[in-house]
Design a protein around this motif. Sequence first.
Motif, PDB file in Angstrom:
ATOM      1  N   UNK A 271      38.052  39.645  30.911  1.00 31.58           N
ATOM      2  CA  UNK A 271      38.228  38.794  29.729  1.00 31.58           C
ATOM      3  C   UNK A 271      37.094  38.761  28.941  1.00 31.58           C
ATOM      4  N   UNK A 272      37.066  38.991  27.686  1.00 29.87           N
ATOM      5  CA  UNK A 272      35.941  38.846  26.838  1.00 29.87           C
ATOM      6  C   UNK A 272      36.190  37.417  26.190  1.00 29.87           C
ATOM      7  N   UNK A 273      35.259  36.614  26.341  1.00 30.33           N
ATOM      8  CA  UNK A 273      35.420  35.037  26.324  1.00 30.33           C
ATOM      9  C   UNK A 273      34.610  34.314  25.402  1.00 30.33           C
ATOM     10  N   UNK A 274      34.840  34.466  23.752  1.00 29.74           N
ATOM     11  CA  UNK A 274      34.256  33.412  23.138  1.00 29.74           C
ATOM     12  C   UNK A 274      34.068  32.055  23.456  1.00 29.74           C
ATOM     13  N   UNK A 275      32.907  31.522  23.514  1.00 30.02           N
ATOM     14  CA  UNK A 275      32.965  29.921  23.927  1.00 30.02           C
ATOM     15  C   UNK A 275      31.828  29.286  23.048  1.00 30.02           C
ATOM     16  N   UNK A 276      32.074  27.952  23.188  1.00 26.17           N
ATOM     17  CA  UNK A 276      30.997  27.205  22.474  1.00 26.17           C
ATOM     18  C   UNK A 276      29.968  26.717  23.346  1.00 26.17           C
ATOM     19  N   UNK A 277      29.618  26.930  24.594  1.00 24.17           N
ATOM     20  CA  UNK A 277      28.906  26.691  25.511  1.00 24.17           C
ATOM     21  C   UNK A 277      28.492  27.755  26.589  1.00 24.17           C
ATOM     22  N   UNK A 278      27.106  27.564  26.979  1.00 25.08           N
ATOM     23  CA  UNK A 278      26.814  28.785  27.709  1.00 25.08           C
ATOM     24  C   UNK A 278      25.854  27.979  28.812  1.00 25.08           C
ATOM     25  N   UNK A 279      26.340  27.945  30.180  1.00 21.62           N
ATOM     26  CA  UNK A 279      27.506  28.736  30.460  1.00 21.62           C
ATOM     27  C   UNK A 279      28.264  28.325  31.590  1.00 21.62           C
ATOM     28  N   UNK A 280      29.488  27.943  31.640  1.00 21.47           N
ATOM     29  CA  UNK A 280      30.542  27.587  32.733  1.00 21.47           C
ATOM     30  C   UNK A 280      30.731  26.290  33.207  1.00 21.47           C
ATOM     31  N   UNK A 281      29.651  25.728  33.402  1.00 19.86           N
ATOM     32  CA  UNK A 281      29.561  24.118  33.809  1.00 19.86           C
ATOM     33  C   UNK A 281      28.815  23.098  32.763  1.00 19.86           C
ATOM     34  N   UNK A 282      29.183  21.930  32.718  1.00 20.37           N
ATOM     35  CA  UNK A 282      28.628  21.022  31.741  1.00 20.37           C
ATOM     36  C   UNK A 282      27.249  21.079  31.912  1.00 20.37           C
ATOM     37  N   UNK A 283      26.650  20.898  33.334  1.00 19.40           N
ATOM     38  CA  UNK A 283      25.318  20.580  33.836  1.00 19.40           C
ATOM     39  C   UNK A 283      24.491  21.829  33.189  1.00 19.40           C
ATOM     40  N   UNK A 284      25.030  22.963  33.479  1.00 19.43           N
ATOM     41  CA  UNK A 284      24.056  24.235  33.083  1.00 19.43           C
ATOM     42  C   UNK A 284      23.991  24.121  31.554  1.00 19.43           C
ATOM     43  N   UNK A 285      25.166  24.045  31.098  1.00 18.80           N
ATOM     44  CA  UNK A 285      25.188  24.183  29.175  1.00 18.80           C
ATOM     45  C   UNK A 285      24.228  23.235  28.795  1.00 18.80           C
ATOM     46  N   UNK A 286      24.171  21.861  29.345  1.00 20.40           N
ATOM     47  CA  UNK A 286      23.425  20.805  28.794  1.00 20.40           C
ATOM     48  C   UNK A 286      22.029  20.972  29.045  1.00 20.40           C
ATOM     49  N   UNK A 287      21.618  21.593  30.263  1.00 18.82           N
ATOM     50  CA  UNK A 287      20.341  22.033  30.325  1.00 18.82           C
ATOM     51  C   UNK A 287      19.598  23.055  29.618  1.00 18.82           C
ATOM     52  N   UNK A 288      20.714  24.063  29.352  1.00 22.99           N
ATOM     53  CA  UNK A 288      20.183  24.898  28.575  1.00 22.99           C
ATOM     54  C   UNK A 288      20.142  24.697  26.999  1.00 22.99           C
ATOM     55  N   UNK A 289      20.637  23.370  26.659  1.00 22.49           N
ATOM     56  CA  UNK A 289      20.971  22.911  25.389  1.00 22.49           C
ATOM     57  C   UNK A 289      21.850  23.655  24.371  1.00 22.49           C
ATOM     58  N   UNK A 290      22.837  24.407  25.240  1.00 25.48           N
ATOM     59  CA  UNK A 290      23.868  25.386  24.543  1.00 25.48           C
ATOM     60  C   UNK A 290      25.225  24.807  24.649  1.00 25.48           C
ATOM     61  N   UNK A 291      25.564  23.697  24.170  1.00 21.41           N
ATOM     62  CA  UNK A 291      26.927  22.921  24.522  1.00 21.41           C
ATOM     63  C   UNK A 291      27.159  22.158  23.205  1.00 21.41           C
ATOM     64  N   UNK A 292      28.395  21.812  23.081  1.00 26.53           N
ATOM     65  CA  UNK A 292      29.007  20.990  21.943  1.00 26.53           C
ATOM     66  C   UNK A 292      29.213  19.423  22.486  1.00 26.53           C
ATOM     67  N   UNK A 293      28.762  18.591  21.521  1.00 24.95           N
ATOM     68  CA  UNK A 293      28.942  17.157  21.969  1.00 24.95           C
ATOM     69  C   UNK A 293      29.803  16.796  20.884  1.00 24.95           C
ATOM     70  N   UNK A 294      31.003  16.357  21.300  1.00 31.05           N
ATOM     71  CA  UNK A 294      32.112  15.798  20.082  1.00 31.05           C
ATOM     72  C   UNK A 294      31.802  14.527  20.108  1.00 31.05           C
ATOM     73  N   UNK A 295      31.457  14.024  18.997  1.00 34.41           N
ATOM     74  CA  UNK A 295      30.949  12.714  18.783  1.00 34.41           C
ATOM     75  C   UNK A 295      32.468  11.806  18.286  1.00 34.41           C
TER      76      UNK A 295
END
Length: 309
Positions: A271-295
């Motif tokens: 699977x090639x997986x376009x995504x809006x976060x990096x990577x896989x868990x909310x914790x990791x993506x938030x720590x990397x600063x690579x996540x969407x926060x939907x307001x």
Amino acid sequence: MISNIEFKERHAIKIENDFLRVIVIPELGGKIASIFRKDKEFELLFQNKEQVYKTPQLYSSFEDFDASGFDDAFPTIDESNVLINGKNVVYPDHGEIWTAKFDDKLENEKIILKYKSAILDYDYKKTIYLQGDRVIAEYIIINYGETEFPCIWAMHCLINCEKDMQLFFPEGTDKVINVHESKYLGEVSKVHSYPVTKDENGNNIYLDRVLDITSDNEEKYYAHGAVKDGKCGAYYPSKDVMYNVYFDKEKLPYVGFWVTEGGFRGDYNCALEPANGYYDTIDIASREGKILVLKPKENLEFRIEIELK
């Protein structure tokens, strides 16, 4: 042509034109179960190996079910515990959507699917239709609540593997980062050159190819950083078919890649997986600063186009 059918003992919707035949199962998260190129007699998607689909519950483990076709992973990929407005919310394994029962209707040769979240204050709408040799999936995710929440959307689209197929990451990709402990790519977070790198023994590994099913292997890695182009895909020389995925690189700036070469349940898919976060868990993506926060009151709108040419 668009019609209601039964597919592996599930209510499904079939939509087809001169080029493609597509099957969607509303009660299994709006799963696209089949994308079939008619003139080539080519099925793109990895198929459920059972004759029926089991019914998952909200917090079911993804690996206990069919792991086939094109599912939406939202609002996470891996199970995550998220603090929202002082309350711990558990995001299910592979998200909530794949287990959701969607309301569906047919309108103007389009499949319109709707779902209201059971764990967060969002509405999820997906519209599927055909345009020549492309399947179009349009998404609108609306936070109707008063509290923002972090979320990852990923295209969990399992395609069939063939040993001589060629993979294409977005143009400009020259590095990938490993996110799954691997006998070939080493530890998590190790960065490799793309498309050719070295394994742990110094041998060449071609990341634009897949290994044989007898390899008993599985991998997960991402293009390193935000991608420069909104297109990825694979070429199947056995049928002379090119699979292309077109996406908005501003809204889906990361691309992951999963492959099981016999390693997971003996399956042979990727699977090639376009995504809006990096990577896989909310914790990791938030720590990397690579996540969407939907307001609150904010919409996430985007589309995916799948082409078989």
